[in-house]
Design a protein around this motif. Structure first.
Motif, short mmCIF file in Angstrom:
data_model
loop_
_atom_site.label_atom_id
_atom_site.label_comp_id
_atom_site.label_asym_id
_atom_site.label_seq_id
_atom_site.Cartn_x
_atom_site.Cartn_y
_atom_site.Cartn_z
N PHE A 176 0.84 -1.21 0.00
CA PHE A 176 0.00 0.00 0.00
C PHE A 176 0.88 1.26 0.00
N GLU A 177 1.88 1.28 0.88
CA GLU A 177 2.77 2.44 0.94
C GLU A 177 3.59 2.59 -0.34
N HIS A 179 2.78 1.69 -3.22
CA HIS A 179 1.91 2.11 -4.32
C HIS A 179 1.53 3.58 -4.19
N PHE A 180 1.01 3.95 -3.03
CA PHE A 180 0.44 5.30 -2.91
C PHE A 180 1.48 6.37 -2.55
N VAL A 181 2.47 6.00 -1.78
CA VAL A 181 3.50 6.98 -1.41
C VAL A 181 4.68 6.87 -2.36
N SER A 185 3.66 1.02 -9.48
CA SER A 185 2.44 0.56 -10.15
C SER A 185 2.07 -0.83 -9.60
N TYR A 186 0.85 -1.25 -9.88
CA TYR A 186 0.46 -2.61 -9.49
C TYR A 186 1.32 -3.63 -10.22
N SER A 187 1.66 -3.29 -11.43
CA SER A 187 2.53 -4.18 -12.20
C SER A 187 3.89 -4.33 -11.50
N ALA A 190 3.45 -6.44 -8.41
CA ALA A 190 3.32 -7.86 -8.75
C ALA A 190 4.70 -8.49 -8.95
N THR A 191 5.55 -7.74 -9.63
CA THR A 191 6.90 -8.24 -9.90
C THR A 191 7.73 -8.29 -8.61
N THR A 196 0.37 -11.98 -8.35
CA THR A 196 -0.26 -11.57 -9.61
C THR A 196 -0.75 -10.13 -9.48
N GLY A 197 -1.07 -9.53 -10.61
CA GLY A 197 -1.58 -8.16 -10.57
C GLY A 197 -2.86 -8.06 -9.76
N GLY A 198 -3.73 -9.07 -9.92
CA GLY A 198 -4.98 -9.08 -9.17
C GLY A 198 -4.73 -9.20 -7.67
N ALA A 201 -3.60 -5.83 -6.34
CA ALA A 201 -4.72 -4.91 -6.12
C ALA A 201 -5.51 -5.28 -4.87
#
Lengths: 243, 154
Positions: A176-177, A179-181, A185-187, A190-191, A196-198, A201
């Motif tokens: 979460f951090e 991603h947002f801070v 990316s979600y991609s 995932a890596t 997975t990307g799902g 998320a």
């Protein structure tokens, strides 16, 4: 332990058992404490000192009042002066003001009183107070909103982080951090986290819900009503953008 | 772990409170997390607005869809999204995300998202509850290098 004597954090954990639900109105918790007499009042005072000392201290440290004393001493003096007053919290409830607005108004009065008191007592030895520090109340409120917003978000983030850790979701919070801070990316998540990307998320969403609940809890305790939450968040964003 | 250090970080965290992409997709993420059984099924996807111009899997997984097929499917999705009931609107949002994935994989360009960041969020949300080849399509789209994806063509 009854609902009204449980600490706010414990209430939020109970609310969390029903997963994504918002906590009950936390201002209700503060009001309920009043009915508990001195024990409840002690809990309220503890909550106020824990939550508002940092933004009040940051405010005075950046104001013309900073020459009076250390920010910690001034905040402690304010709390000692006001929280000990009989009916102080009841008057806040009756005011319908957000708690932070009630406190910064009171703090500004306290600081002005302190200036006058010291000037009267020690005018001869403290010439620097010959000119009274000034404050524009509206500007002070805006500045305090900005500081309070940052303090509130940090507090909510700490609370949500701890809750995630307690529930075995530390990785979710980290994602979460990131991603947002951090802007990952979600991609990327995932890596980097081998999901997975799902799943990325979903995991970020798990932490985001806990952060949202922590923010809502603090806003409600500050006196925001549930109908005002979205507007209040938007207002705090504007306050932080003004940094 | 990064510490929440300055006002800008705090602002970014507050921004997270607003849905960063389609609210209907966020609702689908929650459905997938709760496993409430209400996530659109594969057959609903196969037979929904993606099938407007023919076999949905042939068109968007295999990649035989033309620009006109994409445009027609988007139009049907948007109509369903505007006028459908709750589950139809969620199906439409998910179908739009699948169209986005197919466009990225097969045409190397965005279809409805206005940025690669928005597309990333849309695809990740869609992927939470998808199975079968629809999931593979979306996962594949998420791994297409950003620099090869062109912005949406007006």
């Amino acid at each position: 332990m009854s609902d009204t004597t449980a600490q706010p954090s414990q209430q939020s954990k109970s609310a969390g058992q029903s997963r994504d639900s918002f906590p009950m109105t936390q201002r209700g918790w503060l009001v309920a404490q009043l009915a508990q007499g001195p024990t409840g009042l002690s809990r309220i005072n503890g909550y106020i000192m824990q939550t508002y000392a940092e933004p009040l201290g940051n405010y005075v440290a950046g104001s013309t009042f900073r020459s009076l004393s250390t920010s910690a001493d001034l905040v402690a003096g304010f709390f000692a002066s006001r929280l000990a007053q009989e009916g102080y919290i009841e008057r806040w409830v009756a005011s319908n003001l957000p708690l932070r607005r009630w406190l910064i108004n009171g703090f500004l009065f306290f600081l002005q009183e302190e200036v006058r008191r010291r000037r009267n007592e020690r005018a001869e030895t403290m010439p620097e107070f010959a000119t009274e520090p000034t404050c524009q109340a509206e500007t002070a409120v805006e500045e305090f909103d900005r500081l309070w917003a940052a303090s509130m978000v940090r507090s909510a983030a700490n609370s949500a982080r701890e809750r995630c850790a307690g529930e075995g979701f530390s990785v979710h919070w980290q994602m979460f951090e990131n991603h947002f801070v951090g802007g990952a990316s979600y991609s990327d998540l995932a890596t980097n986290f081998t999901v997975t990307g799902g799943q990325a998320a979903s995991m970020v969403r798990t932490a985001a819900i806990r952060f949202r609940q922590a923010v809502v809890e603090l806003l409600l305790k500050d006196g925001t009503t549930e109908d005002e939450l979205d507007d209040e968040v938007a207002r705090l964003m504007r306050a932080l953008r003004a940094d | 772990m990064k510490q929440i250090s300055d006002h800008y970080d705090c602002l970014k965290l507050l921004v997270s409170l607003n849905d960063e992409t389609d609210p209907l997709l966020v609702r689908l993420v929650d459905r997938a997390r709760r496993a409430d059984g209400l996530f659109p099924t594969c057959s609903a996807l196969d037979e929904g607005p993606l099938a407007t111009s023919g076999n949905a899997r042939d068109l968007y997984i295999t990649g035989s869809a033309s620009d006109a097929d994409f445009a027609s499917a988007v139009k049907h999705c948007e109509t369903l999204r505007a006028n459908g009931n709750a589950s139809q609107r969620e199906l439409a949002a998910l179908s739009l995300a699948i169209l986005e994935a197919s466009s990225i994989v097969h045409r190397k360009r965005l279809l409805i998202s206005t940025s690669t960041q928005e597309a990333d969020a849309r695809l990740a949300a869609a992927a939470t509850g998808l199975t079968s080849e629809w999931e593979k399509l979306v996962q594949a789209a998420m791994h297409v290098p950003v620099q090869t994806v062109l912005s949406r063509v007006a």
